[in-house]
Write a protein that holds these residues in place. Structure first.
Motif, PDB file in Angstrom:
ATOM      1  N   HIS A 167       0.887  -1.138  -0.059  1.00 15.46           N
ATOM      2  CA  HIS A 167      -0.108   0.086   0.004  1.00 15.46           C
ATOM      3  C   HIS A 167       0.836   1.281  -0.058  1.00 15.46           C
ATOM      4  O   HIS A 167       0.233   2.441  -0.146  1.00 15.46           O
ATOM      5  CB  HIS A 167      -1.212  -0.002   1.183  1.00 15.46           C
ATOM      6  CG  HIS A 167      -0.357  -0.194   2.485  1.00 15.46           C
ATOM      7  ND1 HIS A 167      -0.961   0.048   3.634  1.00 15.46           N
ATOM      8  CD2 HIS A 167       0.935  -0.329   2.934  1.00 15.46           C
ATOM      9  CE1 HIS A 167      -0.210  -0.067   4.597  1.00 15.46           C
ATOM     10  NE2 HIS A 167       0.850  -0.677   4.419  1.00 15.46           N
ATOM     11  N   ASP A 203      -3.874  -2.435   8.268  1.00 21.94           N
ATOM     12  CA  ASP A 203      -2.260  -2.499   8.281  1.00 21.94           C
ATOM     13  C   ASP A 203      -2.127  -1.587   9.507  1.00 21.94           C
ATOM     14  O   ASP A 203      -2.652  -0.613   9.743  1.00 21.94           O
ATOM     15  CB  ASP A 203      -1.523  -2.327   7.182  1.00 21.94           C
ATOM     16  CG  ASP A 203      -0.160  -2.650   7.305  1.00 21.94           C
ATOM     17  OD1 ASP A 203       0.267  -3.855   6.450  1.00 21.94           O
ATOM     18  OD2 ASP A 203       0.390  -1.741   7.918  1.00 21.94           O
ATOM     19  N   LEU A 204      -0.959  -1.835  10.136  1.00 22.79           N
ATOM     20  CA  LEU A 204      -0.589  -1.131  11.270  1.00 22.79           C
ATOM     21  C   LEU A 204      -0.346   0.343  10.631  1.00 22.79           C
ATOM     22  O   LEU A 204      -0.317   1.267  11.481  1.00 22.79           O
ATOM     23  CB  LEU A 204       0.916  -1.549  12.244  1.00 22.79           C
ATOM     24  CG  LEU A 204       1.247  -0.641  13.031  1.00 22.79           C
ATOM     25  CD1 LEU A 204       0.500  -0.511  14.230  1.00 22.79           C
ATOM     26  CD2 LEU A 204       2.977  -1.108  13.379  1.00 22.79           C
ATOM     27  N   HIS A 205       0.287   0.356   9.485  1.00 20.48           N
ATOM     28  CA  HIS A 205       0.698   1.709   8.992  1.00 20.48           C
ATOM     29  C   HIS A 205      -0.297   2.367   7.857  1.00 20.48           C
ATOM     30  O   HIS A 205      -1.145   1.525   7.400  1.00 20.48           O
ATOM     31  CB  HIS A 205       1.854   1.474   7.990  1.00 20.48           C
ATOM     32  CG  HIS A 205       2.867   1.089   8.913  1.00 20.48           C
ATOM     33  ND1 HIS A 205       3.196  -0.386   9.089  1.00 20.48           N
ATOM     34  CD2 HIS A 205       4.088   1.531   9.237  1.00 20.48           C
ATOM     35  CE1 HIS A 205       4.205  -0.837   9.650  1.00 20.48           C
ATOM     36  NE2 HIS A 205       4.798   0.766   9.978  1.00 20.48           N
ATOM     37  N   ASP A 292       1.109  -6.472  10.756  1.00 18.53           N
ATOM     38  CA  ASP A 292       1.800  -5.880  11.770  1.00 18.53           C
ATOM     39  C   ASP A 292       1.275  -5.190  13.157  1.00 18.53           C
ATOM     40  O   ASP A 292       2.094  -4.625  13.894  1.00 18.53           O
ATOM     41  CB  ASP A 292       2.832  -5.106  10.793  1.00 18.53           C
ATOM     42  CG  ASP A 292       2.407  -4.331   9.898  1.00 18.53           C
ATOM     43  OD1 ASP A 292       2.981  -3.590   9.224  1.00 18.53           O
ATOM     44  OD2 ASP A 292       0.844  -4.215   9.738  1.00 18.53           O
ATOM     45  N   GLY A 329       1.732  -5.649   5.641  1.00 19.29           N
ATOM     46  CA  GLY A 329       2.777  -5.994   6.643  1.00 19.29           C
ATOM     47  C   GLY A 329       2.666  -7.231   7.444  1.00 19.29           C
ATOM     48  O   GLY A 329       1.667  -7.877   7.363  1.00 19.29           O
ATOM     49  N   TYR A 331       5.805  -8.765  10.432  1.00 14.52           N
ATOM     50  CA  TYR A 331       7.050  -9.094  10.690  1.00 14.52           C
ATOM     51  C   TYR A 331       7.515 -10.087  11.283  1.00 14.52           C
ATOM     52  O   TYR A 331       8.495 -10.609  11.651  1.00 14.52           O
ATOM     53  CB  TYR A 331       7.775  -7.718  10.587  1.00 14.52           C
ATOM     54  CG  TYR A 331       7.411  -6.982   9.670  1.00 14.52           C
ATOM     55  CD1 TYR A 331       6.697  -5.838   9.995  1.00 14.52           C
ATOM     56  CD2 TYR A 331       7.672  -6.790   8.504  1.00 14.52           C
ATOM     57  CE1 TYR A 331       6.209  -4.859   8.938  1.00 14.52           C
ATOM     58  CE2 TYR A 331       7.618  -6.206   7.135  1.00 14.52           C
ATOM     59  CZ  TYR A 331       6.639  -5.044   7.610  1.00 14.52           C
ATOM     60  OH  TYR A 331       6.055  -4.284   6.665  1.00 14.52           O
TER      61      TYR A 331
END
Ligand code: C7
Ligand code: ZN
Length: 411
Positions: A167, A203-205, A292, A329, A331
């Motif tokens: 993204h 997503d976290l971001h 994430d 994401g 990780y």
């Protein structure tokens, strides 16, 4: 009926003691969602996995995700579709020719003055230059374009592509370790058949690359829920970031602080999605399910479990619209595989055994070898007052979304 779901989320639901009520309101019995009703397509090819395994920040993650889904015996309940590579023409629908030509140039190993130019295209530390990058771009883009084509041709209602969801990539640069924006290309493809597309980014971001691409149009409504705090990448996505021009109020941002848990995340996101559904009446949904934000991720930011993502996805599925689920994401590779296997099972309405089944990567799931992910005990910096304020601001923004008359789709 999603309206009455809204008032079931009385604000008091932002406290853990009410988490049981929200779970009744949002999570329809899995049998009534998708099992047996629609074909679920799963995008996969050995080549796609091998290319994604090469991504230096998530080595072998793609293989772990696919192997766990296979080990749980889920592939036989889906139509496994092999993607075709995107052509240069396909990728030029979003990315600039200069950028794509540069990615292509990297592929020829002889060219060594690549490094100076690399930085102007966002390549370097976060998005390292490597020979296979052009091939990766074609495969990743092709996978999400294939998913879009399947929805357009009504061959399936639910498409899963855990190898997409990049993204951050911009028109003429890589970013946040995304080389091409498969999501933007997929949404552009969907717009050839659907008048209003809803994009949801879990997503976290902040899903900045997708929001930027569509911030001036009311034909794509983007909702991103993400960590938003000073110095955290990419830094955009505040609640006042609502889009511009004809797209004003069609970018929805839900900024959060560290430590948010399922009990607060689910009611907040689901109430907002219910509002968006009622006001915007999307015809197709694209959901980026980055993992994430799950407890245990090295990002150490949110404190979610896969159940939170699943409940948001169940709400989206309950609308019975064509939908594409994408990765992103994540990780902690084993937790990311756990998360996306759990979601795949949920979409199929199939219960998964708590014990991780024996398979090639079993050792990565120690010491518990369980599917569940325990929440961490990190401090939650999201006060009830803060969440109420965010909710109020977001719903005020959404109230400006007006009913749209049907328009011929352009392109
Ligand atoms: O996950 C992302 C991109 C994260 C990112 C943005 C900008 C620069 C670098 C990254 N990626 C990481 O920070 C990263 C990638 C892999 C593993 C890690 C780890 F340190 F958390 F393990 C961190 N978007 O949804
Ligand atoms: Zn992320």
């Amino acid at each position: 009926d999603s309206a009455n779901k809204i008032d079931r989320y009385s604000v008091s639901n932002f406290t853990s003691k009410n988490c049981l009520t929200e779970s009744t309101a949002v999570v329809p019995d899995t049998r009534e969602t998708t099992a047996g009703k629609f074909t679920v397509c799963y995008i996969y090819s050995p080549d796609l996995i091998e290319r994604c395994d090469e991504l230096h920040k998530i080595p072998m993650r793609a293989s772990m995700v696919h192997s766990l889904i296979e080990a749980y015996g889920l592939l036989r309940h889906m139509q496994v579709i092999s993607p075709t590579k995107a052509t240069l023409e396909d990728m030029k629908q979003f990315h600039s020719e200069d950028y794509l030509n540069f990615l292509g140039k990297i592929a020829d190993e002889d060219d060594d003055n690549v490094d100076e130019e690399a930085h102007q295209y966002g390549l370097g530390y976060d998005c390292p230059v490597y020979k296979g990058v052009y091939n990766l771009a074609c495969l990743v883009s092709g996978a999400t374009l294939k998913a879009a084509d399947l929805l357009i041709s009504l061959q399936a209602r639910i498409i899963i592509n855990w190898f997409g969801g990049w993204h951050h990539a911009k028109r003429d640069s890589a970013a946040g370790f995304c080389y091409v924006n498969d999501i933007v290309m997929g949404i552009q493809r969907l717009r050839q058949r659907f008048d209003r597309v809803l994009y949801v980014d879990l997503d976290l971001h902040h899903g900045d690359g997708v929001e930027d691409a569509f911030c001036t149009t009311n034909k794509v409504l983007t909702v991103s829920v993400h960590k938003h705090s000073p110095g955290f990448f990419p830094g955009t996505g505040s609640v006042t970031d609502v889009g511009v021009g004809k797209g004003k109020y069609y970018s929805v941002n839900i900024p959060l602080h560290d430590g948010i848990k399922d009990e607060q995340f689910v009611p907040l996101v689901c109430r907002i999605l219910a509002h968006v559904k009622d006001r915007y009446k999307p015809e197709v949904v694209v959901c980026q399910c980055g993992a994430d934000g799950i407890a245990g991720d090295p990002m150490e930011s949110f404190n979610l479990t896969p159940v939170a993502l699943m409940k948001c996805i169940y709400l989206l599925l309950s609308w019975n619209l064509p939908i594409m689920l994408l990765g992103g994401g994540g990780y902690h590779h084993a937790n990311t595989a756990r998360c996306w296997a759990y979601i795949t099972g949920g979409v199929l309405g199939r219960k998964l055994a708590c014990e991780i089944p024996d398979h090639k990567f079993l050792m990565e799931y120690g010491p518990d070898y369980e599917l569940q992910i325990e929440v961490g005990n990190m401090k939650n910096h999201n006060s009830i007052e803060f969440l109420k304020r965010v909710y109020k601001q977001v719903t005020e923004n959404i109230s400006h979304i007006v009913q749209q008359e049907e328009e011929k789709t352009i392109q």
